[in-house]
Design a protein around this motif. Structure first.
Motif, short mmCIF file in Angstrom:
data_model
loop_
_atom_site.label_atom_id
_atom_site.label_comp_id
_atom_site.label_asym_id
_atom_site.label_seq_id
_atom_site.Cartn_x
_atom_site.Cartn_y
_atom_site.Cartn_z
N PHE A 162 50.29 -5.82 46.96
CA PHE A 162 49.36 -4.69 46.96
C PHE A 162 48.79 -4.46 45.56
O PHE A 162 47.59 -4.26 45.39
CB PHE A 162 50.05 -3.43 47.46
N ILE A 163 49.64 -4.51 44.56
CA ILE A 163 49.20 -4.23 43.19
C ILE A 163 48.38 -5.38 42.61
O ILE A 163 47.29 -5.16 42.06
CB ILE A 163 50.42 -3.92 42.29
N LYS A 164 48.88 -6.61 42.73
CA LYS A 164 48.23 -7.76 42.09
C LYS A 164 47.16 -8.43 42.95
O LYS A 164 46.28 -9.09 42.42
CB LYS A 164 49.28 -8.81 41.72
N GLY A 165 47.28 -8.30 44.26
CA GLY A 165 46.31 -8.94 45.15
C GLY A 165 46.58 -10.40 45.42
O GLY A 165 45.77 -11.08 46.04
N GLU A 166 47.70 -10.91 44.98
CA GLU A 166 48.06 -12.30 45.23
C GLU A 166 49.56 -12.40 45.42
O GLU A 166 50.30 -11.47 45.10
CB GLU A 166 47.63 -13.19 44.07
#
Length: 144
Positions: free
Chosen positions: A72-76
């Protein structure tokens, strides 16, 4: 390069992580309450190893929750090295949960016997066969 997650996918993983945190926290709390009840030595005890093992359910599920929040935070996806580390934590927690359940059962059953509890025959009402054993302080309570 790792594939990026869409915002919809990221929010779904966050929602999943929140639900799993709530469920595993609830499981740990139920396990704690069960052990607390067992140690109060009531007249009737429905003992189950599964309830004792629930205490560590939060720790067992934590790696899944961490990886979902990371996405959720990093997107990966999290780097494989970190995933392996979290997997090892999960395996250790599962082994600790089974070991704690076994050790507590050994201790608790001997305590019940020393306090004069009787093991009731049959399957306690509402439990699946093999999942729980009823102990009572009096043989009369076994038949109620």
């Amino acid at each position: 390069m790792m594939a990026a997650f869409s915002m919809k996918g990221r929010f779904l993983l966050l929602l999943w992580s929140i639900v799993m945190i709530a469920m595993s926290s609830g499981g740990s709390y139920i396990g704690y309450l069960s052990v607390e009840e067992y140690l109060s030595f009531p007249e009737e005890v429905f003992y189950s190893n599964g309830l004792v093992s629930l205490i560590l359910s939060f720790v067992i599920m934590a790696p899944f929750n961490v990886s979902g929040i990371y996405v959720f935070i990093k997107g990966e996806r999290m780097h494989a090295r970190h995933q392996i580390f979290l997997f090892k934590i999960m395996i250790f927690a599962i082994i600790a949960s089974v070991l704690c359940g076994f050790l507590f059962k050994t201790y608790y059953i001997s305590e019940l016997k020393s306090k004069g509890y009787f093991r009731c025959a049959g399957v306690p009402s509402g439990w699946m066969p093999g999942m729980a054993v009823k102990y009572s302080s009096s043989p009369v309570l076994c038949h109620q």
